[in-house]
Scaffold this motif. Sequence first.
Motif, PDB file in Angstrom:
ATOM      1  N   ASP A 217       0.783  -1.234   0.000  1.00  0.00           N
ATOM      2  CA  ASP A 217       0.000   0.000   0.000  1.00  0.00           C
ATOM      3  C   ASP A 217       0.818   1.289   0.000  1.00  0.00           C
ATOM      4  N   LEU A 218       2.060   1.215   0.478  1.00  0.00           N
ATOM      5  CA  LEU A 218       2.854   2.436   0.581  1.00  0.00           C
ATOM      6  C   LEU A 218       3.908   2.545  -0.513  1.00  0.00           C
ATOM      7  N   GLY A 219       3.972   1.541  -1.360  1.00  0.00           N
ATOM      8  CA  GLY A 219       4.898   1.609  -2.482  1.00  0.00           C
ATOM      9  C   GLY A 219       6.343   1.365  -2.140  1.00  0.00           C
ATOM     10  N   VAL A 220       6.617   0.664  -1.037  1.00  0.00           N
ATOM     11  CA  VAL A 220       8.001   0.335  -0.694  1.00  0.00           C
ATOM     12  C   VAL A 220       8.588  -0.578  -1.761  1.00  0.00           C
ATOM     13  N   GLU A 221       9.746  -0.199  -2.262  1.00  0.00           N
ATOM     14  CA  GLU A 221      10.416  -0.958  -3.332  1.00  0.00           C
ATOM     15  C   GLU A 221      11.653  -1.698  -2.831  1.00  0.00           C
ATOM     16  N   THR A 222      12.146  -1.304  -1.661  1.00  0.00           N
ATOM     17  CA  THR A 222      13.351  -1.925  -1.096  1.00  0.00           C
ATOM     18  C   THR A 222      13.160  -2.146   0.398  1.00  0.00           C
ATOM     19  N   LEU A 223      13.356  -3.393   0.838  1.00  0.00           N
ATOM     20  CA  LEU A 223      13.360  -3.720   2.266  1.00  0.00           C
ATOM     21  C   LEU A 223      14.805  -3.894   2.714  1.00  0.00           C
ATOM     22  N   ILE A 224      15.172  -3.221   3.788  1.00  0.00           N
ATOM     23  CA  ILE A 224      16.513  -3.355   4.365  1.00  0.00           C
ATOM     24  C   ILE A 224      16.367  -3.930   5.762  1.00  0.00           C
ATOM     25  N   THR A 225      17.009  -5.047   6.009  1.00  0.00           N
ATOM     26  CA  THR A 225      16.930  -5.682   7.322  1.00  0.00           C
ATOM     27  C   THR A 225      18.277  -6.339   7.609  1.00  0.00           C
ATOM     28  N   SER A 226      18.332  -7.228   8.605  1.00  0.00           N
ATOM     29  CA  SER A 226      19.569  -7.963   8.899  1.00  0.00           C
ATOM     30  C   SER A 226      19.268  -9.451   8.888  1.00  0.00           C
ATOM     31  N   LYS A 227      20.311 -10.257   8.817  1.00  0.00           N
ATOM     32  CA  LYS A 227      20.127 -11.709   8.754  1.00  0.00           C
ATOM     33  C   LYS A 227      19.913 -12.347  10.120  1.00  0.00           C
ATOM     34  N   ILE A 228      19.867 -11.522  11.179  1.00  0.00           N
ATOM     35  CA  ILE A 228      19.630 -12.096  12.512  1.00  0.00           C
ATOM     36  C   ILE A 228      18.319 -11.597  13.113  1.00  0.00           C
ATOM     37  N   GLU A 229      17.426 -11.119  12.259  1.00  0.00           N
ATOM     38  CA  GLU A 229      16.101 -10.728  12.734  1.00  0.00           C
ATOM     39  C   GLU A 229      15.292 -11.964  13.117  1.00  0.00           C
TER      40      GLU A 229
END
Length: 382
Positions: free
Chosen positions: A85-97
Amino acid sequence: MKKVYLDSAATTQVRPEVIAKMQDALAGCYGNPSSSHGFGRTAKTAIEKARKTIAKYLNAHPAEIIFTSGGTEADNMILRSSVRDLGVETLITSKIEHHAVLHTAEALAKEYDIQLWFVDLDSDGNPDLDHLESLLKKDGSKKLVSLMHVNNEIGNITDISAVGKLCMENDALFHSDTVQSIGHFPWDVQKTNAHFLTAAAHKFHGPKGVGFAYIKRNAGLKPLIFGGSQERGFRAGTEPYHNIVGLEEAFKAAYDNLEEERNYVTELKRYFIEKVSKAIPDVAFNGLSGDMEGGTYTLVNVRLPFDPEKALMLLFHLDLKGIACSKGSACQSGSDIGSHVLTEILSNEDMEKPSLRFSFSKYNTKEELDYVVEVLREFGCD
């Protein structure tokens, strides 16, 4: 046989006053909160009171608190709606979430063909904020950063105020899974620059099956569950009134007693580190779990110098001795795959050694810790 529960990072013992509050709700206030008659209005009033209580402690607006079934649902709702709904095109996270974030992010990358980037980690498991900044500046896509405040396995505390500042400066949305920290740390959402936070009542001595999302006003999220207009239209379905008032009672108790209980649990952690280090000299602490400042006061993740073959029986042995702890998060206990968190920060050699998470609460005692350390020592000596 002794019974020692040291797995509060998985779930906590429910406070007696919370149980009493929920029993009263179940017995005396059984109206549907959406009904217009007196029974329904009574339940609805109590739900709105709970919403205001939580908002007050977080310095939020009541309309920014949305009740959910827990942290997993809240994480899914926020990430999915942000992309859809908000048009996010890139998710940034970490591999230990937590996997509630990781698996959702991976699914969204496939479903919506968006970019999924992982921020670098240092050897202790902390996100590299310089790398995060470079990712935020990498292109002009609309971005959402999702980094947890307190890691559920190794206890590292992320400076989410700094993360929020970077996101604000780069016009990115910021979500933090705060399931392991809300109820254990003071909060002021006005100072975090976070658009979204998540919480679960059973992590702070409340009932399972209820939690909430903090969603900053005018964020633009839309519901994933459709039906009625409950929770300001964010989440359809009859509200579990008894769970919500239980959450409120646990939340109030957590913050009204925060300093006293935090000091008590902090001393338990310090005592455990001292005792186990003396009894098993080659013990190590994963991530910053052995650090009294960089890691949460609620848990330690110990790496034991035991033979790998013998260590296969360690959790079973502890269970036979009445000791409850975890080899990782409870969500992974049925899996043969090792901890994805430890895999990211430990060498292959260290991964061969058994690692256990011990997590503490106000209901533990030093005598219990003495018993646990002695059982570990005896197991290592046999």
